[in-house]
Design an enzyme around this catalytic site. Structure first.
Site, PDB file in Angstrom:
ATOM      1  N   CYS A 227       0.838  -1.187   0.000  1.00 30.36           N
ATOM      2  CA  CYS A 227       0.000   0.000   0.000  1.00 30.36           C
ATOM      3  C   CYS A 227       0.882   1.250   0.000  1.00 30.36           C
ATOM      4  O   CYS A 227       2.102   1.165  -0.042  1.00 30.36           O
ATOM      5  CB  CYS A 227      -0.905   0.007   1.234  1.00 30.36           C
ATOM      6  SG  CYS A 227      -1.915  -1.487   1.393  1.00 30.36           S
TER       7      CYS A 227
ATOM      8  N   LEU B 179      -3.901  -1.404  -1.547  1.00 27.06           N
ATOM      9  CA  LEU B 179      -3.857  -2.445  -2.573  1.00 27.06           C
ATOM     10  C   LEU B 179      -4.248  -3.730  -1.868  1.00 27.06           C
ATOM     11  O   LEU B 179      -3.488  -4.269  -1.056  1.00 27.06           O
ATOM     12  CB  LEU B 179      -2.463  -2.563  -3.186  1.00 27.06           C
ATOM     13  CG  LEU B 179      -2.268  -3.686  -4.215  1.00 27.06           C
ATOM     14  CD1 LEU B 179      -3.185  -3.498  -5.416  1.00 27.06           C
ATOM     15  CD2 LEU B 179      -0.813  -3.756  -4.676  1.00 27.06           C
TER      16      LEU B 179
ATOM     17  N   SER C  35       9.813 -13.004  -7.312  1.00 25.74           N
ATOM     18  CA  SER C  35      11.026 -12.732  -8.092  1.00 25.74           C
ATOM     19  C   SER C  35      12.216 -13.475  -7.488  1.00 25.74           C
ATOM     20  O   SER C  35      12.118 -14.028  -6.387  1.00 25.74           O
ATOM     21  CB  SER C  35      11.320 -11.228  -8.119  1.00 25.74           C
ATOM     22  OG  SER C  35      12.004 -10.825  -6.938  1.00 25.74           O
ATOM     23  N   GLY C  36      13.336 -13.454  -8.191  1.00 20.93           N
ATOM     24  CA  GLY C  36      14.569 -14.086  -7.714  1.00 20.93           C
ATOM     25  C   GLY C  36      15.578 -13.094  -7.177  1.00 20.93           C
ATOM     26  O   GLY C  36      16.757 -13.438  -7.017  1.00 20.93           O
TER      27      GLY C  36
END
Length: 639
Positions: A2, A50, A360-361
């Protein structure tokens, strides 16, 4: 995930809720699903939501505990919240919903400031204790989520983004010249400094406590700097595999669609492989590439996706991506020149069409020794057996050469220690080249400032327990990872209202990995050795064996076209000259013959262009216009 903002008049005064709402509106991309404000005399919070967990109104913020004695605004995710909830209920806490925001309130009630040791996730928050009239700000261990603040001695204000914070007319818009030196040195402004004098980033792994006596910073966590040696390699591999699987599993908890970024490199491929093992349905994966074959990993990502059976999506970025610059410069808030923000923007945009959360990595290179600079540093350190006086003598001829002469740069490094040498290699403009690029006025203003002092201190502290070369990993984790990589990922995902999660930064995993002997991370010239061993049962052999490619951008290829014209227009413009930061003669030397480009000089030019475009976006416009990008890259006179 958010956008948050708040104010506390700890020296007396009334909070301005209208200003907070304007600040939150400037960050609306962080929270398109709802907004809220709470005011209590001298304190106020604002929030943009969000919705990821608990999509109902019980997840709305600002949020209070049962008796409204504690309030919070929060951005992030606590991944083990489902495991914490039963224990809190057993202690008598009443949970109104399933949002992890409630965890902060009840953990604070139980443990006070010591709650930070129990937070497993990414977060930035402001919490107000009404009984004790105290504000607590917190930021996660690796700075995944941003938090900025300004303290004028009577009032403390904070926000997720500088563009929101700087709408406050009481905060001076004065440039911190040392931050300009930071940026030109390393392509980002290092924590806790920001580009604005008097405005600070809350450092990663820190909390801030503010009451009637003022504000104080406290570190609550540190990466271990001792090695757990003596175990067989299989022991490390099995334990690491278990921690990787747990970190991925915890990050699959979501009430909205979820996927993963897949580059075709080792880190993201391992994450996706483990997701596919534990996810209840087929994983959605997203890959970005370039037309220039030397820079694209699309085929490798495609190979991994086929092997794992993911629902795969691809996008190829063309050179007209430079049209994104006004938006990117605005969204980054500060001068920032990691050119991979361009493909990262497109990757997040593509992913958001399908999901609201993406794993993600990020963090693998700093954790497991993936950057080629580590092997290079070990080879260069072979010279360190020579007496220091002899090495200084070997470096002396560099003084006769121009600051940017390639041989001079290499000779200067001979006299440096491991940490200083690493920073010199990583620098966009090392100290002598930086001095040559600045105007005399700016050079004088930063004459006593050393942009490498804090990073060198981090390296020395880590080297005492790990050794000189292994200590480069925690150095990069506490500098480049936090202020470059995480800032880039956060801004480019959040502008699309997309939440990014980083399993490799799970702190129990990090604490274990930090203690793995270095020879299991870098073996010969092969980085991430132990992670590759974990990946062998999961991925095709050719993916496991691949070297580091990185999320590079073909700036050299682009320089002959639109970027070359843009650089000349921006850097040689009278507006840039009057700003008084960059020496005109040095810029003309830097641009040189537009038909003769090399990677290093192109990168330097990119850094200069991004600095000037940032100034036109945030310094030259009225404060009320900061909530939107520049309409054009054409120069404008300062307001």
């Amino acid at each position: 995930m958010c956008g948050i903002s708040g104010v506390f008049h700890y020296g007396g005064g009334a909070a301005d809720s209208v200003l907070l709402e304007r600040q939150a509106w400037a960050m609306r991309h962080r929270g398109p699903d709802g907004a809220g404000t709470w005011v209590d005399g001298d304190v106020a919070f604002a929030h943009r939501r969000l919705a990821i967990l608990d999509l109902s109104p019980t997840g709305s913020q600002p949020m209070a505990n049962e008796d409204e004695s504690v309030w919070v605004v929060y951005s992030g995710e606590l991944y083990d919240w489902p495991d914490l909830a039963p224990g809190l209920v057993a202690r008598g806490h009443r949970l109104r919903g399933t949002s992890d925001t409630e965890a902060l309130l009840h953990l604070y009630e139980e443990y006070g400031d010591e709650m930070f040791s129990r937070l497993r996730g990414m977060f930035a928050f402001g919490l107000f204790d009404r009984r004790r009239r105290r504000l607590v700000l917190g930021r996660d261990r690796f700075g995944v989520k941003p938090l900025y603040y300004h303290d004028d001695g009577r009032r403390l204000v904070f926000a997720s983004e500088l563009k929101g914070l700087m709408l406050d007319p009481s905060i001076p818009r004065e440039i911190d010249e040392c931050a300009v030196a930071d940026y030109l040195s390393y392509q980002y402004v290092a924590q806790p400094r920001t580009i604005w004098r008097g405005v600070r980033k809350l450092p990663a792994a820190h909390r801030l406590i503010c009451d009637a006596n003022g504000a104080r910073l406290e570190r609550y966590w540190q990466l271990p700097t001792e090695v757990d040696a003596g175990h067989p390699e299989d022991w490390y591999r099995e334990r690491l595999t278990s921690l990787l699987r747990e970190a991925v599993r915890l990050r699959l908890h979501s009430d909205v669609p979820l996927g993963a970024f897949l580059s075709g490199g080792l880190d993201s491929s391992v994450v996706v492989a483990l997701m596919q093992q534990v996810a209840p349905e087929r994983v959605k994966t997203f890959t970005i590439g370039f037309e220039e074959e030397d820079f694209t990993e699309v085929e490798h990502a495609r190979q991994v996706a086929r092997h794992l059976g993911t629902e795969h999506h691809e996008l190829v970025v063309k050179a007209h991506a430079l049209e994104l610059l006004p938006t990117l410069i605005w969204q980054m808030d500060e001068p920032h020149a990691d050119a991979s923000m361009i493909p990262m923007y497109y990757l997040a945009q593509m992913a958001r069409r399908h999901v609201t959360v993406s794993l993600s990595g990020d963090g693998g290179d700093e954790t497991f020794g993936g950057y080629s600079t580590y092997a290079w540093a070990r080879r260069y350190a072979a010279l360190d057996f020579l007496p220091a006086a002899l090495r200084r003598g070997l470096a002396r001829p560099a003084g006769w050469m121009h600051p940017d002469h390639p041989l001079g740069r290499k000779l200067r490094r001979v006299a440096m220690d491991v940490g200083a040498r690493h920073l010199h290699v990583e620098a966009t403009f090392p100290p002598l080249e930086l001095a040559a690029m600045l105007t005399p006025e700016l050079r004088a203003a930063v004459a006593d400032y050393d942009a490498g002092a804090t990073p060198r201190a981090i390296h020395r502290a880590a080297a005492a327990g790990l050794g000189e070369i292994p200590a480069l990993l925690p150095l990069d984790a506490q500098t480049y990872l936090v202020d470059d990589v995480m800032a880039k990922v956060d801004r480019t995902t959040m502008i699309h209202s997309l939440e990014s999660r980083e399993p490799l930064l799970d702190h129990p995993l990090q604490e274990f990995a930090a203690r793995i002997p270095f020879h299991l991370k870098l073996r010969g010239n092969v980085g991430k050795w132990i992670l590759r061993e974990c990946a062998r049962p999961l991925l095709p052999p050719e993916i496991v064996a691949r070297g580091k490619q990185g999320f590079g951008v073909p700036l050299v290829h682009w320089f002959g076209g639109g970027f070359s014209r843009l650089a000349r227009e921006v850097l040689l413009d009278p507006v840039t000259r009057r700003r008084g930061w960059l020496d005109t003669a040095a810029i003309e030397r830097q641009l040189g013959d537009s038909g003769s480009r090399d990677e290093r000089r192109t990168r330097q030019t990119w850094v200069l262009v991004c600095l000037e475009l940032w100034a036109r976006t945030y310094l030259d416009r009225p404060r009320e216009e900061l909530g939107a990008p520049l309409a054009s890259l054409r120069p404008s006179e300062p307001s």
